[in-house]
Design a protein around this motif. Structure first.
Motif, PDB file in Angstrom:
ATOM      1  N   VAL A  32     -16.439   1.991  -1.902  1.00 31.80           N
ATOM      2  CA  VAL A  32     -15.341   2.091  -2.978  1.00 31.80           C
ATOM      3  C   VAL A  32     -14.436   2.839  -2.623  1.00 31.80           C
ATOM      4  O   VAL A  32     -13.186   2.448  -2.620  1.00 31.80           O
ATOM      5  N   MET A  33     -14.592   4.087  -1.955  1.00 31.55           N
ATOM      6  CA  MET A  33     -13.713   5.184  -1.683  1.00 31.55           C
ATOM      7  C   MET A  33     -12.786   4.698  -0.433  1.00 31.55           C
ATOM      8  O   MET A  33     -11.686   4.826  -0.701  1.00 31.55           O
ATOM      9  N   GLN A  34     -13.418   3.866   0.494  1.00 32.67           N
ATOM     10  CA  GLN A  34     -12.527   3.326   1.495  1.00 32.67           C
ATOM     11  C   GLN A  34     -11.676   1.951   1.168  1.00 32.67           C
ATOM     12  O   GLN A  34     -10.660   2.137   1.400  1.00 32.67           O
ATOM     13  N   TRP A  35     -12.297   1.383   0.006  1.00 29.26           N
ATOM     14  CA  TRP A  35     -11.509   0.301  -0.476  1.00 29.26           C
ATOM     15  C   TRP A  35     -10.131   1.051  -1.263  1.00 29.26           C
ATOM     16  O   TRP A  35      -8.935   0.374  -1.016  1.00 29.26           O
ATOM     17  N   ALA A  36     -10.383   1.973  -2.093  1.00 29.48           N
ATOM     18  CA  ALA A  36      -9.253   2.837  -2.890  1.00 29.48           C
ATOM     19  C   ALA A  36      -8.388   3.258  -1.749  1.00 29.48           C
ATOM     20  O   ALA A  36      -7.161   3.463  -1.974  1.00 29.48           O
ATOM     21  N   ILE A  37      -8.804   3.740  -0.708  1.00 27.65           N
ATOM     22  CA  ILE A  37      -7.615   4.429   0.408  1.00 27.65           C
ATOM     23  C   ILE A  37      -7.203   3.523   0.969  1.00 27.65           C
ATOM     24  O   ILE A  37      -5.833   3.398   1.222  1.00 27.65           O
ATOM     25  N   SER A  38      -7.647   2.105   1.303  1.00 28.34           N
ATOM     26  CA  SER A  38      -6.583   0.996   1.797  1.00 28.34           C
ATOM     27  C   SER A  38      -5.690   0.432   0.770  1.00 28.34           C
ATOM     28  O   SER A  38      -4.661   0.313   1.345  1.00 28.34           O
ATOM     29  N   LYS A  39      -6.260   0.495  -0.287  1.00 28.74           N
ATOM     30  CA  LYS A  39      -5.117  -0.042  -1.392  1.00 28.74           C
ATOM     31  C   LYS A  39      -4.006   1.372  -1.675  1.00 28.74           C
ATOM     32  O   LYS A  39      -2.769   0.907  -1.751  1.00 28.74           O
ATOM     33  N   SER A  40      -4.407   2.611  -1.617  1.00 24.80           N
ATOM     34  CA  SER A  40      -3.314   3.358  -1.511  1.00 24.80           C
ATOM     35  C   SER A  40      -2.419   3.371  -0.277  1.00 24.80           C
ATOM     36  O   SER A  40      -1.089   3.325  -0.310  1.00 24.80           O
ATOM     37  N   HIS A  41      -2.709   2.763   0.854  1.00 25.12           N
ATOM     38  CA  HIS A  41      -2.017   2.799   1.925  1.00 25.12           C
ATOM     39  C   HIS A  41      -1.179   1.748   1.951  1.00 25.12           C
ATOM     40  O   HIS A  41      -0.092   1.887   2.484  1.00 25.12           O
ATOM     41  N   GLU A  42      -1.732   0.569   1.204  1.00 25.49           N
ATOM     42  CA  GLU A  42      -0.814  -0.553   1.138  1.00 25.49           C
ATOM     43  C   GLU A  42       0.232  -0.255   0.071  1.00 25.49           C
ATOM     44  O   GLU A  42       1.555  -0.816   0.332  1.00 25.49           O
ATOM     45  N   SER A  43       0.118   0.523  -0.954  1.00 27.53           N
ATOM     46  CA  SER A  43       1.194   0.867  -1.664  1.00 27.53           C
ATOM     47  C   SER A  43       2.138   1.907  -1.679  1.00 27.53           C
ATOM     48  O   SER A  43       3.288   1.842  -1.782  1.00 27.53           O
ATOM     49  N   ILE A  44       1.598   3.047  -0.921  1.00 21.99           N
ATOM     50  CA  ILE A  44       2.531   4.122  -0.382  1.00 21.99           C
ATOM     51  C   ILE A  44       2.574   4.272   1.033  1.00 21.99           C
ATOM     52  O   ILE A  44       3.420   5.331   1.398  1.00 21.99           O
ATOM     53  N   GLY A  45       1.939   3.413   1.786  1.00 23.53           N
ATOM     54  CA  GLY A  45       1.997   3.820   3.136  1.00 23.53           C
ATOM     55  C   GLY A  45       1.029   5.020   3.470  1.00 23.53           C
ATOM     56  O   GLY A  45       0.638   5.708   2.904  1.00 23.53           O
ATOM     57  N   LYS A  46       0.709   4.724   4.812  1.00 26.87           N
ATOM     58  CA  LYS A  46      -0.148   5.760   5.510  1.00 26.87           C
ATOM     59  C   LYS A  46       0.124   7.400   5.203  1.00 26.87           C
ATOM     60  O   LYS A  46      -0.797   8.222   4.797  1.00 26.87           O
ATOM     61  N   HIS A  47       1.295   7.576   5.533  1.00 30.55           N
ATOM     62  CA  HIS A  47       1.954   8.791   5.364  1.00 30.55           C
ATOM     63  C   HIS A  47       2.937   8.976   4.330  1.00 30.55           C
ATOM     64  O   HIS A  47       3.868   9.794   4.227  1.00 30.55           O
TER      65      HIS A  47
END
Length: 98
Positions: A58-73
């Motif tokens: 679940v944490m990895q999924w949330a991180i990937s969604k975060s990268h989709e919305s705000i970018g990796k950095h």
């Protein structure tokens, strides 16, 4: 009095419930077998690791969604530079706010 037919959905749900209760009874009575010490250790590891692995996924999924919305950095953020850290903000007139 005439007997009313119940809708097929209700009869299907009732039938499923009866079968489920019969299965639970079988599992908790006929299949019951005391585990040896090593079996209890294995089951403890299984019961411990399932939530840990699930939480990690679940944490990895949330991180990937975060990268989709705000970018990796944070490159997709509308404002890239934020002044102040924590409770130290700078107002529009230049004064510091706590």
């Amino acid at each position: 009095m005439s007997q009313q037919h119940e809708p097929w959905l209700f009869s299907a749900i009732r039938k499923f419930h009866q079968r489920h209760e019969r299965l639970k009874h079988t599992v908790h009575t006929a299949w019951r077998y005391p585990l040896p010490k090593w079996g209890r250790v294995v089951m403890g590891c299984v019961y411990f690791s399932i939530p840990v692995i699930g939480g990690y996924q679940v944490m990895q999924w949330a991180i990937s969604k975060s990268h989709e919305s705000i970018g990796k950095h944070g490159e997709l953020l509308p404002e890239k530079r934020i002044q102040g850290i924590g409770d130290k903000r700078i107002k529009e007139d230049g004064t510091k706010e706590r």
